[in-house]
Motif scaffolding. Sequence first.
Motif, mmCIF file in Angstrom:
data_model
loop_
_atom_site.group_PDB
_atom_site.id
_atom_site.type_symbol
_atom_site.label_atom_id
_atom_site.label_comp_id
_atom_site.label_asym_id
_atom_site.label_seq_id
_atom_site.Cartn_x
_atom_site.Cartn_y
_atom_site.Cartn_z
ATOM 1 N N MET A 1 -2.868 -2.753 4.032
ATOM 2 C CA MET A 1 -3.143 -2.496 2.616
ATOM 3 C C MET A 1 -3.907 -3.666 2.004
ATOM 4 S SD MET A 1 -2.172 0.562 1.832
ATOM 5 C CE MET A 1 -2.702 1.043 3.478
ATOM 6 N N SER A 2 -3.536 -4.878 2.375
ATOM 7 C CA SER A 2 -4.256 -6.061 1.903
ATOM 8 C C SER A 2 -5.690 -6.047 2.412
ATOM 9 C CB SER A 2 -3.537 -7.323 2.371
ATOM 10 O OG SER A 2 -4.273 -8.467 2.026
ATOM 11 N N HIS A 3 -5.862 -5.732 3.681
ATOM 12 C CA HIS A 3 -7.193 -5.682 4.290
ATOM 13 C C HIS A 3 -8.082 -4.648 3.603
ATOM 14 C CE1 HIS A 3 -10.214 -6.022 7.422
ATOM 15 N NE2 HIS A 3 -10.170 -4.713 7.576
ATOM 16 N N LEU A 4 -7.508 -3.499 3.257
ATOM 17 C CA LEU A 4 -8.280 -2.443 2.597
ATOM 18 C C LEU A 4 -8.565 -2.766 1.131
ATOM 19 C CD1 LEU A 4 -6.539 0.782 3.978
ATOM 20 C CD2 LEU A 4 -8.758 -0.178 4.668
ATOM 21 N N GLY A 5 -7.754 -3.635 0.530
ATOM 22 C CA GLY A 5 -7.908 -3.939 -0.893
ATOM 23 C C GLY A 5 -7.127 -2.989 -1.781
ATOM 24 N N ALA A 6 -6.118 -2.322 -1.221
ATOM 25 C CA ALA A 6 -5.307 -1.367 -1.980
ATOM 26 C C ALA A 6 -4.235 -2.094 -2.785
ATOM 27 C CB ALA A 6 -4.645 -0.373 -1.023
ATOM 28 N N ARG A 7 -3.801 -1.437 -3.867
ATOM 29 C CA ARG A 7 -2.724 -2.000 -4.689
ATOM 30 C C ARG A 7 -1.858 -0.869 -5.232
ATOM 31 N NH1 ARG A 7 -3.764 -1.005 -9.945
ATOM 32 N NH2 ARG A 7 -5.934 -0.565 -10.499
ATOM 33 N N ILE A 8 -0.608 -1.187 -5.484
ATOM 34 C CA ILE A 8 0.293 -0.224 -6.124
ATOM 35 C C ILE A 8 0.006 -0.221 -7.619
ATOM 36 C CG2 ILE A 8 2.688 0.249 -6.740
ATOM 37 C CD1 ILE A 8 3.534 -0.746 -4.033
ATOM 38 N N SER A 9 -0.153 0.972 -8.187
ATOM 39 C CA SER A 9 -0.423 1.070 -9.620
ATOM 40 C C SER A 9 0.731 1.686 -10.400
ATOM 41 C CB SER A 9 -1.696 1.883 -9.869
ATOM 42 O OG SER A 9 -1.543 3.211 -9.408
ATOM 43 N N HIS A 10 1.682 2.321 -9.713
ATOM 44 C CA HIS A 10 2.785 2.987 -10.413
ATOM 45 C C HIS A 10 3.966 3.139 -9.457
ATOM 46 C CE1 HIS A 10 4.732 5.776 -13.215
ATOM 47 N NE2 HIS A 10 4.957 6.553 -12.191
ATOM 48 N N ILE A 11 5.157 2.808 -9.953
ATOM 49 C CA ILE A 11 6.386 3.001 -9.171
ATOM 50 C C ILE A 11 7.407 3.698 -10.058
ATOM 51 C CG2 ILE A 11 8.270 1.900 -7.896
ATOM 52 C CD1 ILE A 11 6.415 -0.544 -7.524
ATOM 53 N N ALA A 12 7.788 4.901 -9.689
ATOM 54 C CA ALA A 12 8.881 5.625 -10.339
ATOM 55 C C ALA A 12 9.833 6.054 -9.229
ATOM 56 C CB ALA A 12 8.350 6.843 -11.101
ATOM 57 N N LEU A 13 11.011 6.511 -9.594
ATOM 58 C CA LEU A 13 11.939 6.978 -8.569
ATOM 59 C C LEU A 13 11.361 8.230 -7.915
ATOM 60 C CD1 LEU A 13 15.422 6.451 -10.247
ATOM 61 C CD2 LEU A 13 14.284 5.059 -8.501
ATOM 62 N N GLY A 14 11.105 8.132 -6.616
ATOM 63 C CA GLY A 14 10.574 9.264 -5.871
ATOM 64 C C GLY A 14 9.080 9.480 -6.022
ATOM 65 N N ARG A 15 8.370 8.515 -6.609
ATOM 66 C CA ARG A 15 6.924 8.676 -6.808
ATOM 67 C C ARG A 15 6.231 7.316 -6.867
ATOM 68 N NH1 ARG A 15 3.960 13.069 -8.883
ATOM 69 N NH2 ARG A 15 2.005 12.474 -9.853
ATOM 70 N N VAL A 16 5.186 7.162 -6.044
ATOM 71 C CA VAL A 16 4.412 5.921 -6.022
ATOM 72 C C VAL A 16 2.924 6.270 -5.975
ATOM 73 C CG1 VAL A 16 3.821 3.906 -4.586
ATOM 74 C CG2 VAL A 16 6.215 4.483 -4.999
ATOM 75 N N HIS A 17 2.127 5.497 -6.740
ATOM 76 C CA HIS A 17 0.674 5.636 -6.753
ATOM 77 C C HIS A 17 0.061 4.380 -6.142
ATOM 78 C CE1 HIS A 17 0.442 8.646 -10.325
ATOM 79 N NE2 HIS A 17 1.667 8.629 -9.851
ATOM 80 N N ILE A 18 -0.948 4.577 -5.301
ATOM 81 C CA ILE A 18 -1.692 3.465 -4.715
ATOM 82 C C ILE A 18 -3.174 3.687 -4.999
ATOM 83 C CG2 ILE A 18 -2.375 2.326 -2.563
ATOM 84 C CD1 ILE A 18 0.432 2.886 -1.517
ATOM 85 N N VAL A 19 -3.830 2.636 -5.462
ATOM 86 C CA VAL A 19 -5.255 2.682 -5.800
ATOM 87 C C VAL A 19 -6.047 1.918 -4.750
ATOM 88 C CG1 VAL A 19 -6.967 1.899 -7.489
ATOM 89 C CG2 VAL A 19 -4.839 2.964 -8.264
ATOM 90 N N LEU A 20 -7.166 2.517 -4.336
ATOM 91 C CA LEU A 20 -8.083 1.871 -3.398
ATOM 92 C C LEU A 20 -9.475 1.840 -4.020
ATOM 93 C CD1 LEU A 20 -8.701 0.670 -0.588
ATOM 94 C CD2 LEU A 20 -9.143 3.010 0.187
#
Length: 151
Positions: free
Chosen positions: A28-47
């Motif tokens: 994920m670091s190599h790709l440049g991705a980051r977490i943008s949202h964390i909720a219970l049972g739901r996560v968003h990742i931006v690339l």
Amino acid sequence: MEDQTPQEQASPEVQKRIRASFDRQGLMSHLGARISHIALGRVHIVLPSRPEVTQQHGYFHAGATSAIADTAGGYAAFTLFPENTDVLTVEYKVNLLAPAVGDHLEAVGTVLKSGRTLTVCRLEVFGVQDGRQSLVANGQQTLIRIDGREQ
């Protein structure tokens, strides 16, 4: 990407555990991705879009698209797991619905069923251009909870 159903915000402890685990992911670091949202049972990742994550036609590479989908689902499941556990993907399938283009991709992992051992997630990836979202990939994933692992 905003969901129509409200999601309960993950506690600060869960968010810290998710972010600490994510920060240990070399890919994920190599790709440049980051977490943008964390909720219970739901996560968003931006690339973000950049040449290193594209294929020969300039679209986001299917490998990068699938990697952020898999990771978003894994962390969505992990938000529901107790401390001193870990998560591993058992299997996942992704359908590429359209060329992945945009300023960035946003992967959304959503838990469909969380069990004692296995958890099933829905995976969606959206191409985002000038604030407009377009579904470029979807899929499903099965994960296993591993007990007794150090975080």
